[in-house]
Design a protein around this motif. Structure first.
Motif, short mmCIF file in Angstrom:
data_model
loop_
_atom_site.label_atom_id
_atom_site.label_comp_id
_atom_site.label_asym_id
_atom_site.label_seq_id
_atom_site.Cartn_x
_atom_site.Cartn_y
_atom_site.Cartn_z
N SER A 60 1.01 -1.12 -0.17
CA SER A 60 -0.19 -0.04 -0.10
C SER A 60 0.96 1.18 0.09
N LYS A 61 0.40 2.09 -1.00
CA LYS A 61 1.54 3.47 -1.08
C LYS A 61 1.16 4.37 0.11
N GLY A 62 2.22 5.01 0.55
CA GLY A 62 1.94 5.93 1.64
C GLY A 62 1.95 5.59 2.85
N LYS A 63 2.19 4.04 3.09
CA LYS A 63 2.17 3.48 4.40
C LYS A 63 3.43 3.51 4.87
N ALA A 64 3.74 4.05 6.01
CA ALA A 64 5.13 3.84 6.64
C ALA A 64 5.11 2.23 7.62
N VAL A 65 6.16 1.57 6.83
CA VAL A 65 6.14 0.26 7.41
C VAL A 65 6.76 0.05 8.69
N GLY A 66 7.52 0.98 8.98
CA GLY A 66 8.23 1.06 10.42
C GLY A 66 7.42 0.90 11.51
N GLY A 67 6.07 1.48 11.65
CA GLY A 67 5.15 1.32 12.66
C GLY A 67 5.21 2.41 13.53
N ALA A 69 18.45 9.32 0.20
CA ALA A 69 18.00 8.73 -0.96
C ALA A 69 19.04 7.48 -1.42
N ALA A 70 20.09 7.49 -1.11
CA ALA A 70 21.25 6.51 -1.24
C ALA A 70 21.06 5.26 -0.49
N THR A 71 19.95 5.29 0.76
CA THR A 71 19.80 4.24 1.45
C THR A 71 19.12 3.09 0.80
N LEU A 72 18.41 3.59 -0.65
CA LEU A 72 17.78 2.66 -1.49
C LEU A 72 18.71 1.87 -2.16
N CYS A 73 19.95 2.22 -2.19
CA CYS A 73 20.85 1.40 -3.01
C CYS A 73 21.40 0.14 -2.00
N CYS A 74 20.93 0.11 -0.67
CA CYS A 74 21.80 -0.79 0.09
C CYS A 74 20.63 -1.72 0.81
N SER A 75 21.32 -3.05 0.91
CA SER A 75 20.54 -3.99 1.61
C SER A 75 20.95 -3.59 3.20
N GLY A 76 19.91 -4.20 4.02
CA GLY A 76 20.13 -4.07 5.60
C GLY A 76 19.81 -2.58 5.88
N MET A 78 11.43 13.71 2.67
CA MET A 78 12.35 12.68 1.90
C MET A 78 12.05 11.24 2.71
N VAL A 79 12.00 11.41 4.21
CA VAL A 79 11.53 10.22 5.03
C VAL A 79 10.29 9.55 4.21
N SER A 80 9.16 10.59 4.31
CA SER A 80 8.02 10.12 4.13
C SER A 80 7.89 9.57 2.55
N ILE A 81 8.82 10.01 1.57
CA ILE A 81 8.96 9.26 0.31
C ILE A 81 9.28 7.84 0.42
N LEU A 82 10.59 7.64 1.32
CA LEU A 82 11.01 6.25 1.53
C LEU A 82 10.23 5.46 2.08
N SER A 83 9.18 6.04 3.21
CA SER A 83 8.41 5.14 3.78
C SER A 83 6.95 4.86 2.90
N SER A 84 6.77 5.73 1.77
CA SER A 84 5.69 5.37 0.93
C SER A 84 6.01 4.19 0.06
N MET A 85 7.38 3.97 -0.30
CA MET A 85 7.57 2.80 -0.90
C MET A 85 7.99 1.32 -0.02
N GLY A 86 7.84 1.58 1.43
CA GLY A 86 7.99 0.38 2.22
C GLY A 86 9.08 0.23 3.04
N ILE A 89 17.65 3.31 8.83
CA ILE A 89 16.50 3.06 7.72
C ILE A 89 16.83 1.71 6.97
N ASN A 90 15.97 0.99 6.77
CA ASN A 90 16.14 -0.62 6.12
C ASN A 90 15.21 -0.38 5.04
N THR A 91 15.86 -0.50 3.97
CA THR A 91 15.03 -0.63 2.37
C THR A 91 14.64 -1.86 1.82
N ASP A 92 15.03 -3.07 2.68
CA ASP A 92 14.78 -4.27 2.29
C ASP A 92 13.36 -4.54 1.99
#
Length: 498
Positions: free
Chosen positions: A6-13, A92-99, A115-123, A135-138
């Motif tokens: 779901s877009k726009g949802k912060a997965v971190g809780g 933004a660069a955290t999207l390049c990284c695992s973990g 920017m944090v909200s943008i990253l959250s919106s992708m999961g 930030i964990n982008t896995d």
């Protein structure tokens, strides 16, 4: 193929992008209970000023005003927050990284929260406390970030590079931000094509996809202009491309060097950061790392100019003096005294100019680093209105970056704009800045009105404060602590006690 979330949802809780209390302005490693004190001096700000007002982000409301009564004489020590521009590219660069990546000294600004909200919106999973963001982008499950958030400012577009590089595709809305020029995204688009992406513009969104169906490939690309955003975006993309990438005529700004350092810490192989050529050997994956955001050279430059404009003496830290040598040289030539107390502490004084000789005007032409920064051009123009003689200001980066001049005229400045050059007529016995009602139209132009208000006789009312809040953490509180008479006027239904 990525699964949908779901877009726009912060997965971190447990994180909300507008939760201002997660950030404060001390650097990592200092006692969180005690304000950072620089070189063993008294605390820089009283503890209650370190915490932003708890109003759930509404102080960026469009009805906000700053009321400044001048002229001010500033004194004391001001803490410089982490760099906004550096934080945006590294987030933004955290999207390049695992973990998980741990980013410290992130300034609490509307741009960084977006920017944090943008990253959250992708999961992405995000936790924040004090001056750190984890930030964990896995768990990123969509390559289309929330369009509304992307359109709020230009930095959101940076995510297109890491998304295509790591996931093979991206759908990113065209960016928004300050109205200071065309700033087209064609450099980003042509650069991604050079790395093997098919890029199309449809319905106000940029659709990018790896042509081979797998990922990007190394390539050669020469930037027409050394754009910082394009350099950073293509550097992130090339880190995960298959093969070697050569980028030439790239930006040399400290923020580019900081991003390269972070990516190399994550396992990337980038050579040449700080020069006009980058050689990047692509890796199949990168791991999360730790990063401390460098101090904001534009905020430091702004406070240096505040000292000069108000004929005051201000001490500031942490700063990296080599990032600001161009401004330091100009201020010294004008007659300011600049003293380096330690490796990261500067004192700027223009007190003698008030009692003896006036400051001398100077000419400025903006340019890419190490030239004169476009982001302090509007603030410098205010200083020149208070100096002796006629000065010229030439803007070579953004074609519309003179919008503040018409507002400065309302305060009694004498400025003549012709295209991208302004003639600034300095102070004489009959003239000086006087308070008035003005409107901030963009971030740095808005800040120039604040500085003018500090020097002006009487009361200056500035609306459009949401632009200024994009780039200066706790600005009114820092100015108050230096002795300025600054009040924030809230829309009546949003008012809260400071």
């Amino acid at each position: 193929m990525l699964g949908a979330t779901s877009k726009g949802k912060a997965v971190g809780g447990n994180f909300h992008p507008m939760a201002a209390s997660f950030w404060c302005n001390q650097p990592i490693g200092s006692d969180p209970e005690r304000p950072f004190t620089g070189s063993g001096r008294e605390p820089l700000l009283p503890p209650h000023l370190l915490q932003p007002p708890q109003n759930n982000g509404h102080h960026h409301h469009h009805n906000n005003k700053l009321i400044i009564t001048g002229p001010s004489r500033l004194s004391g020590h001001v803490p410089i927050s982490g760099s906004k521009n550096s934080a945006l590219s590294i987030l933004a660069a955290t999207l390049c990284c695992s973990g998980t990546s741990k980013i410290s000294n992130v300034p609490n600004l509307s741009d960084t929260r977006t920017m944090v909200s943008i990253l959250s919106s992708m999961g992405a999973e995000i936790e924040a406390s004090d001056s750190e963001i984890l930030i964990n982008t896995d768990g990123v499950g969509t390559v289309e970030p929330d369009s509304e958030e992307i359109r709020k400012f230009r930095g959101g577009f940076f995510v297109i590079g890491p998304l295509v590089a790591r996931f093979g595709e991206a759908v990113v809305a065209l960016p928004g931000g300050c109205d200071i020029g065309a700033r087209p995204v064609d450099l980003y688009v042509r650069g991604l094509r050079a790395l093997g992406a098919v890029v199309e513009l449809r319905d106000g969104k940029v659709h990018a996809k790896a042509a081979n169906g797998r990922g990007l490939v190394g390539g050669r690309f020469q930037l027409q202009f050394p754009s910082v955003g394009a350099t950073e975006t293509l550097m992130m993309a090339a880190c995960l491309a298959d093969g070697v990438t050569l980028l030439s005529n790239v930006a040399k700004e400290p923020e580019v060097v900081g991003l390269a350092q972070f990516l190399n810490d994550c396992g990337a192989c980038i050579e040449g950061a700080g020069s006009d050529k980058l050689v990047i050997k692509g890796k199949s994956w990168l791991h999360g790392s730790r990063c401390i955001i460098a101090p904001d050279r534009i905020e430091a430059g702004t406070f240096m100019l505040a000292a000069a404009i108000t004929r005051s003496c201000i001490l500031m830290s942490p700063v990296i003096p080599s990032h600001m040598s161009c401004l330091v040289d100009k201020l010294k030539a004008a007659g300011c005294k600049i003293r380096q107390w330690s490796h990261d502490t500067l004192e700027v004084s223009a007190i003698s100019a008030d009692v003896g000789e006036s400051l001398k005007g100077f000419d400025v032409k903006t340019g890419p680093f190490p030239g004169f920064p476009t982001d302090i051009q509007p603030q410098t123009m205010v200083l020149l209105t208070t100096c002796n003689g006629t000065s010229s200001v030439e803007e070579s980066i953004f074609e519309n970056r003179m919008g503040h001049a018409s507002e400065l005229l309302k305060l009694g400045a004498r400025i003549k704009v012709c295209g991208s050059t302004a003639l600034v007529y300095g102070k004489d016995k009959r003239s000086g800045l006087c308070g008035s009602c003005v409107v901030a139209k963009d971030l740095r132009g808005g800040m120039s009105l604040v500085l003018a208000g500090l020097a002006a006789e009487g009361t200056t009312e500035i609306s459009g404060v949401q632009h200024i809040d994009r780039g200066y953490h706790n600005l009114d509180l820092k100015l108050k602590f230096l002795g300025a008479d600054v009040k924030r006027l809230m829309a009546p239904h949003l008012a809260f006690p400071l």
